[in-house]
Design an enzyme around this catalytic site. Structure first.
Site, PDB file in Angstrom:
ATOM      1  N   LYS A 127       0.862  -1.186   0.000  1.00 21.08           N
ATOM      2  CA  LYS A 127       0.000   0.000   0.000  1.00 21.08           C
ATOM      3  C   LYS A 127       0.894   1.230   0.000  1.00 21.08           C
ATOM      4  O   LYS A 127       1.714   1.419   0.896  1.00 21.08           O
ATOM      5  CB  LYS A 127      -0.900  -0.005   1.230  1.00 21.08           C
ATOM      6  N   CYS A 166      -7.480   5.881  48.017  1.00 20.33           N
ATOM      7  CA  CYS A 166      -7.803   5.690  49.434  1.00 20.33           C
ATOM      8  C   CYS A 166      -7.227   6.778  50.331  1.00 20.33           C
ATOM      9  O   CYS A 166      -7.485   6.790  51.531  1.00 20.33           O
ATOM     10  CB  CYS A 166      -7.314   4.325  49.900  1.00 20.33           C
TER      11      CYS A 166
END
Ligand code: IVH
Length: 634
Positions: A102, A377
């Site tokens: 391509k 936390c």
């Protein structure tokens, strides 16, 4: 004194201008000096000022800007990035495959007339209409001006060889952009100066039965072809690897491999989408790259406590998907890359799948700062080498993943195993339950144990869970004291706003909710406010099933449990009746139970004994016969 040219006829002069023009601009092999060529042109101008041949070398004939409708739409190519997808594509047809590299250039259509002469050249444009570049195409050496086929059409790619691009590389980003500009020059002879090339990849109106036959014909007519070959389907991956290896040995840039069904009959059977024909596919060497802006960083905590920066970027289209997040791997690496917020970055999807920031193009924002506390936390964070760690990992990530697990279970999204949830959480894709609703197939696919069918099912499943009963929504929030039972009771308030406004006192009044539980629920609802708001952007509430009148009605606030077989009705019917009158149907025996109903058909066992035991211990539970229960309903 007359020049040699002045003795020539108009026809001879026209032929000479045309010939030397091509020799000079197209073939780059002039046979006469420039001055001589100028004299030739001057002579023709004097004798026939409107000669069309003169137009070939002047800018006045440019048709640039004019468009033409393509004979058939010029579609794009489908893309894939792995062998699995390539095979899936090939499964849809019989026979061999024609493979070519391509080339990254500009697609053009060339139409040839009744005598086989080039009558029109046009860019792909919108695919339906393209820009006319006929005069310019005459200056592309590899485009034949005349062919043996009458009224045929050839399609292919105009590109700039890398050897030509060398002298422009300082000024132009890539050969493709330069070729696109060069072919649209107002002055066609300027196009010639860029020494563009052309390769043909398709032939229309020639009645060929295979791609191979088309290539043979094109070659015979003088077109250049990129190296291509017919292969068996089983060789597709091997050839991809071969072309990948060869990439840097070619005089043109390739960005993948194009596969086509060789048989034209198969091609016609396959048909096309609005975007691409189904008979061809491009297997790309790498995911496309694209520039975007990194806007923010969120910190993702893994189960083991590693804190990873995850970049939030302006959506960028990469390898066929819109990408919004990208992992920056670790703090040290992100720092070394020069990440700032914001920053202009170059991104790719590695292997066509995993988003990655390749480099910072411009980092003028605020330097990246490590968090001091764990974003999950709140425990302190420590930096070891390049990695940030939460110092209390057991408590934080694990419980977060647990919350996600609870959510999918309650709202009924099957298919997300613990492993998936861990990966989703650790990658930053799903930090809280609301993030499930923005998940895309492409984001799920790279996860382990995720096939395409499963991902599509999951995304569809999430989509179908956008209308949630109020009680399901409440239960899914993951407030420990707000289980199925309490959710049903709260659902009786009918809307979320009312529930959000409840205080401890009001809640504690509700039967079966003690004061302590009420306090924890109120607290939990407050804590989950941001999550609720985030969820409400995606989900709509529907009234809870069968609990609409829970807080009203003759049985309001009373709980009922059934034991033994009922004579008058089935157990679900009895439960429904209780709920329709404002009561709740309990699932097990407890000291908070109001009524145990003993069915008239016998078979009452341990529940009855337990209720009796509870009565002895001072619990308020009452034991009703089926008849008493029915009377109560009346
Ligand atoms: S075959 C759909 N073969 O890439 C038409 N196309 O990105 C079938 N391209 O539109 C095209 N190299 O312009 C084919 N070896 C090759 C190609 C090729 C480049 C272009 C073509 C297509 C575009 C899609």
């Amino acid at each position: 004194m007359k020049t040699a040219w002045e003795k020539r006829s108009i026809g001879e002069l026209e032929e000479a201008v045309h010939r030397h023009n091509i020799l000079y601009f197209v073939k780059h092999k002039p046979e006469i000096p420039d001055k001589e060529f100028d004299r030739l042109v001057e002579t023709l101008k004097k004798k026939k000022p409107d000669s069309p041949v003169l137009a070939e070398i002047g800018s006045d004939i440019s048709q640039i800007g004019k468009t033409v409708k393509h004979s058939t739409q010029m579609l794009s190519l489908d893309k894939c990035y792995n062998e699995e997808d390539l095979k899936r594509w090939a499964d849809k047809f019989e026979g061999d495959v024609l493979v070519t590299p391509k080339i990254d250039g500009c697609a053009v259509a060339l139409r040839y007339g009744a005598k086989g002469e080039l009558t029109l050249a046009a860019t792909r444009g919108s695919g339906v209409e393209g820009e006319i570049i006929t005069p310019n195409a005459k200056y592309v050496k590899e485009i034949p001006q005349k062919i043996g086929l009458k009224n045929g059409e050839v399609r292919g790619e105009i590109y700039m060889p890398l050897s030509v691009f060398k002298k422009f590389e300082e000024t132009f980003a890539n050969p493709r952009n330069l070729a696109a500009g060069a072919i649209k020059q107002k002055d066609p002879k300027k196009t010639g100066e860029y020494r563009l090339s052309f390769f043909a990849y398709d032939l229309l109106n020639a009645n060929c039965k295979t791609e191979e036959e088309k290539r043979r014909f094109l070659k015979k007519e003088g077109f250049s072809l990129v190296d291509g070959k017919r292969i068996k389907k089983s060789e597709m991956q091997r050839v991809f690897e071969e072309y990948y290896e060869k990439q840097n040995t070619r005089d043109y840039e390739t960005d993948g491999v194009v596969y086509k069904a060789n048989s034209v009959i198969e091609q016609n059977d396959l048909g096309a989408t609005a975007h691409h024909p189904r008979y061809a596919i491009a297997y790309k060497f790498q995911g496309d790259s694209g520039q975007t802006i990194l806007r923010d960083i969120i910190w993702s905590v893994s189960r083991t406590g590693t804190i990873t920066p995850v970049g939030m970027v302006d959506p960028v289209e990469l390898s066929g998907a819109s990408v919004k997040r990208v992992s920056l791997h670790n703090y040290g690496l992100a720092k070394k890359m020069g990440i700032t917020i914001p920053a202009k970055v170059l991104m790719v999807r590695r292997g066509g799948v995993i988003p990655n920031i390749e480099k910072v193009i411009e980092g003028k924002g605020k330097p990246l700062q490590a968090p001091k506390k764990c974003p999950s936390c709140g425990a302190p964070v420590e930096l070891v080498d390049d990695f940030l760690y939460c110092t209390n990992p057991k408590k934080c990530a694990v419980s977060k993943i647990g919350e996600l697990d609870h959510f999918v279970k309650v709202i009924g999204i099957d298919g997300f195993g613990r492993k998936h949830l861990e990966q989703l959480y650790e990658s930053g894709l799903v930090k809280d339950s609301a993030d499930f609703y923005t998940l895309k197939v492409e984001e799920l696919l790279p996860l382990e144990r995720m096939g395409e069918t499963l991902t599509q099912k999951l995304v569809a499943n999430i989509e179908s869970r956008k209308k949630l009963p109020l009680d399901t929504f409440l239960q899914a929030l993951g407030i420990p004291e707000l289980g199925k039972h309490v959710a049903k009771i709260l659902g009786g308030f009918g809307n979320l706003d009312k529930i959000r406004k409840l205080n401890q006192e009001e809640l504690a009044k509700i039967h079966t909710i003690g004061e302590k539980t009420a306090g924890m629920i109120v607290e939990g609802l407050k804590e989950k406010r941001p999550l609720m708001d985030a969820l409400l952007k995606h989900v709509k509430m529907e009234p809870p099933k069968g609990v609409g009148r829970l807080l009203k009605g003759p049985l309001a606030g009373k709980s009922f449990l059934f034991t033994g077989s009922l004579v008058a009705m089935e157990r679900p019917k009895a439960q429904e009746l209780v709920e329709s009158k404002g009561g709740t149907a309990a699932s097990g025996i407890s000291k908070n139970l109001d009524y145990l109903v003993v069915g008239g058909g016998g078979g009452a066992g341990s529940k009855l004994n337990k209720a009796k035991q509870l009565q002895q211990d001072g619990a308020k539970v009452r034991i009703l016969s089926e008849n008493e229960f029915i009377k109560m309903l009346e």
